[in-house]
Every structure is written in C-alpha cells, then in structure tokens.
Enzyme design. Structure first.
Site, PDB file in Angstrom:
ATOM      1  N   SER A 181       8.181  -4.095  -3.619  1.00 42.66           N
ATOM      2  CA  SER A 181       8.737  -3.973  -2.277  1.00 42.66           C
ATOM      3  C   SER A 181       8.054  -4.996  -1.380  1.00 42.66           C
ATOM      4  CB  SER A 181       8.502  -2.560  -1.742  1.00 42.66           C
ATOM      5  OG  SER A 181       8.856  -2.465  -0.391  1.00 42.66           O
ATOM      6  N   HIS A 233      -0.062  -6.602  -4.866  1.00 41.86           N
ATOM      7  CA  HIS A 233      -1.453  -6.219  -5.109  1.00 41.86           C
ATOM      8  C   HIS A 233      -1.700  -6.035  -6.601  1.00 41.86           C
ATOM      9  CE1 HIS A 233      -0.628  -1.908  -5.774  1.00 41.86           C
ATOM     10  NE2 HIS A 233       0.246  -2.000  -4.808  1.00 41.86           N
ATOM     11  N   SER A 249      -4.463   0.462  -3.123  1.00 40.52           N
ATOM     12  CA  SER A 249      -3.079   0.365  -2.661  1.00 40.52           C
ATOM     13  C   SER A 249      -3.004  -0.662  -1.557  1.00 40.52           C
ATOM     14  CB  SER A 249      -2.581   1.717  -2.142  1.00 40.52           C
ATOM     15  OG  SER A 249      -3.253   2.049  -0.930  1.00 40.52           O
ATOM     16  N   LYS A 250      -1.764  -1.003  -1.172  1.00 41.98           N
ATOM     17  CA  LYS A 250      -1.594  -1.973  -0.092  1.00 41.98           C
ATOM     18  C   LYS A 250      -2.289  -1.507   1.176  1.00 41.98           C
ATOM     19  CE  LYS A 250       2.958  -3.700  -1.520  1.00 41.98           C
ATOM     20  NZ  LYS A 250       4.373  -3.802  -1.144  1.00 41.98           N
ATOM     21  N   ARG A 251      -2.296  -0.203   1.389  1.00 43.83           N
ATOM     22  CA  ARG A 251      -2.841   0.339   2.626  1.00 43.83           C
ATOM     23  C   ARG A 251      -4.322   0.677   2.519  1.00 43.83           C
ATOM     24  NH1 ARG A 251       2.130   2.812   1.792  1.00 43.83           N
ATOM     25  NH2 ARG A 251       3.726   2.382   3.357  1.00 43.83           N
TER      26      ARG A 251
END
Length: 460
Positions: free
Chosen positions: A10, A16, A243-245
């Site tokens: 996405s 990542h 994770s991306k966050r």
C-alpha cells in the site's frame, strides 16, 4: 499449473522491511517453480496514498533486484472491474446494500459489548425469506456488504502455520464497497488475485483474520482459491512488531546507509526461513532452495549487528572494481570526486568495513585534509618521535614511489633511530590518516602522492 505469486504494498508510506521480506519470499517461490511474480499497488486508501510512496516502493524493488513479470498494477485503475463484480454479487444475492449510519453502528456495537457479546454487524439490512427490511432512509448513501455464511468453519492448510479453522460466527457481513464506491481491501484483493491468476499468497500473519472473509468471497464468486502462507512478524529491539508506524526503517534508508542489496536479501531471507545451517548464500542458491518449506512459525527478531556482519562479509567478497562505484557515490554525497585510486583504496580497506559508508570514511582521507584528534596527536606525535618522522620525510622525498621502496625506507629509519615499528607507524598514521589504526603503513602511503605525504608529515 503455473505458479503465480504477488506482492501488493500500500503506498501509504515507504516499503518497510516486513513487506520487503514478504516480497522476497513471493519472488523466490515463483522463481523456484519457474512461475511469475506480480507487483500490485493497493492504492484504494486515497486519502493516505501518495505518488512519493509509489516511487519509493518501485525504487526499493529495483534496488533489491526483485524483478516482477507483471506490473505495477494499480487498484484505482480497476474500479470498473470491481463495480462489475459487485453488480454480479448483488444480482446473485451474495451482497446487499446496507443503510446503517455510523451512529447506528456505534449504538449497535455498544449494546453488544454491554451484553458481553462480540461487537459484530447484526445483519439488519441483510435480505432473508420472509424478512421485512427497514424503510430506505433518504439521503443516506449505502455501503455494500458481503453475505457471509452464518454457520460452519472456514478452513485452510496454511503453507506456514498448518491447518487453520475459524468459525463463521466469529466474523460478520463485511463491507466490500464504501459509500464513495471505492472497494475495501478484503474485496479488492480477492478480485485482483482471481483476475491475475494468483496461485500462492505469502503475507504477514496479521492477515490471518482477513483470510476467512477472503476465502468466503472467493467461494461466492466461484473463483479458485490460492494457497495462503502467513509468515510471522519481525520484531524490533523492543520486542514489538516493526511497522510503518512503529520503529520500521525504509528499505531505501539501508541503501543510503551503505548496505548491499545482496546482503539485505540474504539477511531478510534468514528472518523466518532457513536452509540447514547456511548463513550466507547467493540469490541463485536461495531460488534453488526456496520451495516454501522451512518457514518459521515464530516471530523473528531484527538484529542490526547481525545485518552489519552479513553486510561486511558481502563487502569483503565483492570485487573491488564493483565496490568502487558504490563508494564513489557515498563520497560524492560529501562533495568528493574520487579518482582511479579508489579501486585500490577499496581493496586495502574493505576488510575493516561493514558498510560502504564506513569504507567511504576511510577513502575520504585520500581526497581531503584530515584533522587528527587532539588526544591521538598528544599520545602519539610526541617530541621524542618527531626526529624519526622528519627522517622518514627525508627518506621518502627521494625513494621510488611504490610499496616495496616505501617499506625499505621505513625499515631504514627504524634501524637508524633505534625504534620498533609501532613507535613510528602510529604517529605517521595519525598525521596521514587521522587515526592510529590502519592497514599496513607502506600500503597506505603508496596510495597517496609523494607530495601529499611529505606535506602531512611536516604537520608534526
């Protein structure tokens, strides 16, 4: 059957490490079986998707060398196809329109939680024989929901986890199209995998809870089921999921940090897969070995020190002529344009480095002035050794400028001054390279011009 795998990131952020590992497994499985690998961009999160993220994803795939046979395919360019399938489902009775407002859904779930029940959509707009539906409210755009089977288990034999069963009572009638007409993830991914003939899906095990819905949608469409393999997450230093966050670093950050793509692939492969005790292997070896077995069921721990070790092994093994352009790119970021000495510099220093950034740090001393630290200068460049440094300068002013002749000159000065090698070599290294620890002194000096060495020695 032709094996077809895919990776479907996405573009709501960078590619990542977890997604890169999944891409690697999907790519290697397809290549092992002589199949095809597809890149799909899942960009239906319009508010958060960016072109910058798309470009970073493509750049990361290119750097890693994960070549794809089809794509990139963008979901937002397939909206007409999703609408076509939804209309077929509405006509077949496997989907329906739901006019619940967000406030109604919140109240429904709050009441369920108050009764100690799992918060699930209660099916109030789901058609059934003899059921009277509420009147359609004015001005409320509907979502479209999937008629999930109300009973029975969804089962599959996961390529990683083994047999998995989830009861349909644990899931509800999933929204498959939002009020704006954009499909949701679980619906679009099924249509995409069906249309693209995907046979095997490798993805993170956070998707296990999505799989029952997807299997049920596949069956409602009469579409062939792919085989699913859910790989465990990668944990960061703190034991939490990367994770991306949270805590993840982009693939391109490792490229900028001086890691080699072949080392990154090797390390990522071992984060959840093994081939005996092999720690280091080529891309070709992995393709030959990766048949979908020996995938770990347990989370992997990211280990920056282990990655650095793997990268160091690849730097040592890389031909100097191939390493030099990578180091040149790092030097150019510092405003340094290297010359044809760089290949020899890489050969001399690469055994000491775990990244091309570190190697560029050594190489920079050959193209710009060095400033020895005060502590090193005070410890090594003493009044007692300055006469020997001056004598070495006199010798080097006249010898043939090659490693062997420089070595002879150093030995002659040591003999004349009654010194052992460290007593002279360490202060010379400090003056020439800015540090007391370097490879063989004669080899280092030979890579400089005579004029530059004499200038640096005179700074004693």
């Amino acid at each position: 059957m032709t094996v077809r795998t895919r990776i479907a990131p996405s573009p709501t952020g960078f590619l990542h490490l977890g997604t890169a590992r999944t891409a690697l497994y999907s790519w290697a499985y397809a290549r092992h079986h002589g199949g095809q690998f597809v890149l799909r961009i899942e960009d239906t999160d319009v508010a958060r998707s960016t072109q910058e993220s798309v470009e970073q994803i493509l750049a990361s795939m290119h750097w890693l060398g994960l070549d794809y046979d089809e794509g990139p395919i963008y979901q937002m360019q397939r909206l007409d196809r999703y609408r076509e399938v939804v209309e077929q489902m509405l006509a077949a009775g496997t989907a329906y329109r739901c006019y619940c407002t967000p406030a109604e859904l919140d109240a429904m779930k709050e009441a369920q939680r108050a009764r100690g029940e799992k918060a699930l959509y209660d099916g109030r707009w789901r058609p059934a024989p003899g059921k009277v539906l509420p009147p359609v409210p004015e001005g409320v755009p509907p979502v479209i929901r999937f008629c999930n089977p109300p009973e029975g288990d969804v089962t599959w034999n996961d390529l990683v986890k083994g047999p998995i069963a989830i009861n349909n009572r644990e899931i509800d009638d999933l929204i498959i199209v939002r009020t704006d007409g954009v499909p949701t993830y679980n619906f679009a991914v099924v249509v995409d995998d069906w249309d693209m003939g995907i046979t095997h899906v490798f993805r993170g095990d956070e998707h296990i809870n999505n799989t029952p819905w997807q299997i049920n949608i596949f069956r409602a469409l009469g579409a062939p089921l792919p085989q699913f393999g859910h790989v465990p997450v990668i944990l960061g230093d703190d034991g939490q999921k990367l994770s991306k966050r949270r805590g993840a670093v982009s693939v391109t950050a490792y490229e900028e940090g001086g890691y080699l793509p072949e080392a990154m692939l090797n390390y990522l492969a071992r984060l959840g897969w093994s081939h005996g005790d092999d720690e280091l292997f080529t891309r070709e070896q992995m393709v030959g070995w990766f048949d979908g077995t020996h995938l770990s069921k347990s989370p992997a721990q990211w280990d920056a020190a282990k990655l650095a070790w793997v990268n160091a092994q690849y730097i040592k093994a890389k031909p100097d002529a191939e390493l030099a352009p990578l180091v040149a790119a790092q030097l150019q970021k510092r405003g340094i344009v290297p010359d044809d000495r760089l290949t020899a510099i890489c050969a001399l220093f690469k055994d000491r480095c775990d990244t091309t950034v570190a190697l560029a740090g050594w190489a920079a001393a050959f193209y710009s002035d060095v400033q020895p630290g005060e502590a090193d200068r005070a410890q090594h460049v003493t009044d007692a050794v300055r006469p020997a440094i001056a004598a070495l300068g006199d010798k080097l002013a006249t010898v043939a400028w090659d490693k062997a002749s420089i070595a002879v000159a150093i030995k002659e000065v040591l003999a004349a001054q009654g010194l052992k090698m460290p007593a002279l070599a360490m202060p010379v290294r400090v003056l020439v390279m800015g540090t007391a620890q370097t490879p063989s002194l004669d080899a280092v000096l030979a890579l400089f011009s005579r004029e530059e060495i004499l200038k640096r020695l005179q700074a004693s």
